[in-house]
Each structure stands twice: as C-alpha cells, then as structure tokens.
Motif scaffolding. Structure first.
Motif, PDB file in Angstrom:
ATOM      1  N   ILE A   1       0.836  -1.203   0.000  1.00  0.00           N
ATOM      2  CA  ILE A   1       0.000   0.000   0.000  1.00  0.00           C
ATOM      3  C   ILE A   1       0.872   1.254   0.000  1.00  0.00           C
ATOM      4  CG2 ILE A   1      -1.709   1.318   1.326  1.00  0.00           C
ATOM      5  CD1 ILE A   1      -2.885  -1.113  -0.085  1.00  0.00           C
ATOM      6  N   GLY A   2       1.963   1.232   0.757  1.00  0.00           N
ATOM      7  CA  GLY A   2       2.888   2.365   0.765  1.00  0.00           C
ATOM      8  C   GLY A   2       3.492   2.601  -0.606  1.00  0.00           C
ATOM      9  N   ASP A   3       3.853   1.512  -1.289  1.00  0.00           N
ATOM     10  CA  ASP A   3       4.396   1.639  -2.649  1.00  0.00           C
ATOM     11  C   ASP A   3       3.342   2.171  -3.618  1.00  0.00           C
ATOM     12  OD1 ASP A   3       6.798   0.727  -1.720  1.00  0.00           O
ATOM     13  OD2 ASP A   3       6.586  -1.305  -2.529  1.00  0.00           O
ATOM     14  N   LEU A   4       2.103   1.727  -3.433  1.00  0.00           N
ATOM     15  CA  LEU A   4       1.006   2.225  -4.271  1.00  0.00           C
ATOM     16  C   LEU A   4       0.863   3.730  -4.082  1.00  0.00           C
ATOM     17  CD1 LEU A   4      -1.462   1.725  -6.126  1.00  0.00           C
ATOM     18  CD2 LEU A   4      -2.791   1.335  -4.043  1.00  0.00           C
ATOM     19  N   ASP A   5       0.919   4.188  -2.835  1.00  0.00           N
ATOM     20  CA  ASP A   5       0.842   5.633  -2.554  1.00  0.00           C
ATOM     21  C   ASP A   5       1.976   6.380  -3.249  1.00  0.00           C
ATOM     22  OD1 ASP A   5      -1.325   5.277  -0.916  1.00  0.00           O
ATOM     23  OD2 ASP A   5      -0.270   5.681   0.956  1.00  0.00           O
ATOM     24  N   LYS A   6       3.185   5.869  -3.108  1.00  0.00           N
ATOM     25  CA  LYS A   6       4.356   6.554  -3.658  1.00  0.00           C
ATOM     26  C   LYS A   6       4.310   6.627  -5.176  1.00  0.00           C
ATOM     27  CE  LYS A   6       7.268   5.300   0.224  1.00  0.00           C
ATOM     28  NZ  LYS A   6       8.286   4.379   0.709  1.00  0.00           N
ATOM     29  N   VAL A   7       3.967   5.521  -5.813  1.00  0.00           N
ATOM     30  CA  VAL A   7       3.934   5.493  -7.280  1.00  0.00           C
ATOM     31  C   VAL A   7       2.809   6.381  -7.802  1.00  0.00           C
ATOM     32  CG1 VAL A   7       3.490   4.013  -9.288  1.00  0.00           C
ATOM     33  CG2 VAL A   7       5.064   3.262  -7.520  1.00  0.00           C
ATOM     34  N   THR A   8       1.656   6.340  -7.145  1.00  0.00           N
ATOM     35  CA  THR A   8       0.545   7.193  -7.569  1.00  0.00           C
ATOM     36  C   THR A   8       0.917   8.667  -7.414  1.00  0.00           C
ATOM     37  OG1 THR A   8      -1.046   5.485  -6.932  1.00  0.00           O
ATOM     38  CG2 THR A   8      -1.904   7.718  -7.217  1.00  0.00           C
ATOM     39  N   SER A   9       1.530   9.007  -6.290  1.00  0.00           N
ATOM     40  CA  SER A   9       1.969  10.389  -6.072  1.00  0.00           C
ATOM     41  C   SER A   9       3.017  10.808  -7.103  1.00  0.00           C
ATOM     42  CB  SER A   9       2.535  10.555  -4.662  1.00  0.00           C
ATOM     43  OG  SER A   9       1.517  10.399  -3.703  1.00  0.00           O
ATOM     44  N   LEU A  10       3.933   9.892  -7.417  1.00  0.00           N
ATOM     45  CA  LEU A  10       4.955  10.184  -8.425  1.00  0.00           C
ATOM     46  C   LEU A  10       4.323  10.454  -9.782  1.00  0.00           C
ATOM     47  CD1 LEU A  10       7.933  10.331  -9.332  1.00  0.00           C
ATOM     48  CD2 LEU A  10       7.847   7.835  -9.627  1.00  0.00           C
ATOM     49  N   LEU A  11       3.391   9.612 -10.189  1.00  0.00           N
ATOM     50  CA  LEU A  11       2.717   9.804 -11.477  1.00  0.00           C
ATOM     51  C   LEU A  11       1.958  11.128 -11.513  1.00  0.00           C
ATOM     52  CD1 LEU A  11       1.450   6.184 -12.137  1.00  0.00           C
ATOM     53  CD2 LEU A  11       3.000   7.484 -13.604  1.00  0.00           C
ATOM     54  N   LEU A  12       1.291  11.449 -10.422  1.00  0.00           N
ATOM     55  CA  LEU A  12       0.553  12.719 -10.365  1.00  0.00           C
ATOM     56  C   LEU A  12       1.508  13.910 -10.435  1.00  0.00           C
ATOM     57  CD1 LEU A  12      -2.074  11.833  -7.630  1.00  0.00           C
ATOM     58  CD2 LEU A  12      -2.523  12.246 -10.058  1.00  0.00           C
ATOM     59  N   SER A  13       2.609  13.816  -9.721  1.00  0.00           N
ATOM     60  CA  SER A  13       3.587  14.897  -9.719  1.00  0.00           C
ATOM     61  C   SER A  13       4.189  15.098 -11.108  1.00  0.00           C
ATOM     62  CB  SER A  13       4.693  14.595  -8.709  1.00  0.00           C
ATOM     63  OG  SER A  13       5.702  15.564  -8.756  1.00  0.00           O
ATOM     64  N   LEU A  14       4.591  14.000 -11.725  1.00  0.00           N
ATOM     65  CA  LEU A  14       5.182  14.094 -13.063  1.00  0.00           C
ATOM     66  C   LEU A  14       4.190  14.629 -14.084  1.00  0.00           C
ATOM     67  CD1 LEU A  14       7.268  10.794 -13.144  1.00  0.00           C
ATOM     68  CD2 LEU A  14       8.163  13.131 -13.048  1.00  0.00           C
TER      69      LEU A  14
END
Length: 134
Positions: free
Chosen positions: A3-16
């Motif tokens: 779940i933590g990785d899901l949060d990080k990857v989703t946040s990364l995609l949104l940021s990019l």
C-alpha cells in the motif's frame, strides 16, 4: 508495504503529470521569435519528464502485479466479504490520492489568485485613497 508503494507510485505519477502539464503550458506561452533558448530548455525538460513518466509507468505496472499477487494470497486467508473490502480499499486509496492532489492544486491556485488580487487591490486602491490608514 504494498500500500505504501502504491501511494508513492501514484503520487509520483501525479507529480510528473502536473510538471509535464506546466512545461507544455510554458511552451505554449514562449514567443517563437524571441524565446528560442527558453524553448529549447523547455523541450529538453519535457523530454526528461516523458522519460521519467515512462519509468514511473513501469513502476506502476510492477505495483499492479504485486497487488494481484497479494490478492491471491489474501483470497486464501480472508472471507469473500473481507476480500471485497480489501479490493475496495485498494481502489479507493488510489482514487482518493488523485482527488487529494486535485484539491491541493485547486487550493494552491485559489491562494495564488487571492494573493494576486490582494496585491493588485493594495497597489491600485490603497495608495492615496485612505485605505489601510487608521
């Protein structure tokens, strides 16, 4: 951990994606005649962001595969109702992150607009008209 990785990857995609939109917007505003150097810099930045976006997509695919693997393990341990709750939680987690980012962006935009309005009112009306004087 998943779940933590899901949060990080989703946040990364949104940021990019947000950064990519800002670069594309800046490219649209560059004067074609006088902004050649700036345009080249922005095009290079766009290229870098597209590469990073591709890498982030690969990370997302990896997280999706992990989600499926975790789901298969949990199917053995959870009741069907618990499994539905878990699946709903995972889907909502990502959706809520997207919504939170959109709300944060709207708040930031509103604050910038408010700041600009205050500055323009302070500069345009406050001088010599008795405003702000006690």
């Amino acid at each position: 951990m998943f779940i933590g990785d899901l949060d990080k990857v989703t946040s990364l995609l949104l940021s990019l994606s947000g950064r990519l939109i800002r670069v594309e917007s800046a490219l649209d505003c560059v004067d074609p005649e006088t902004g050649h150097h700036e345009r080249l810099q922005l095009l290079e930045k766009k290229k870098q962001l597209l590469v990073q976006m591709g890498e982030a997509q690969e990370l997302k695919e990896h997280v999706d595969r992990r989600e499926q693997a975790v789901g298969k393990v949990l199917e053995c341990c959870l009741t069907p109702e618990q499994m539905r709750d878990y699946s709903h939680f995972v889907k909502m987690k990502a959706a809520l992150l997207v919504e939170q980012r959109q709300l944060d962006d709207k708040i930031r935009l509103g604050e910038e607009q408010l700041r600009g309005l205050r500055e323009s009112l302070g500069l345009g009306l406050g001088v010599g008209m008795g405003y702000g004087q006690y």
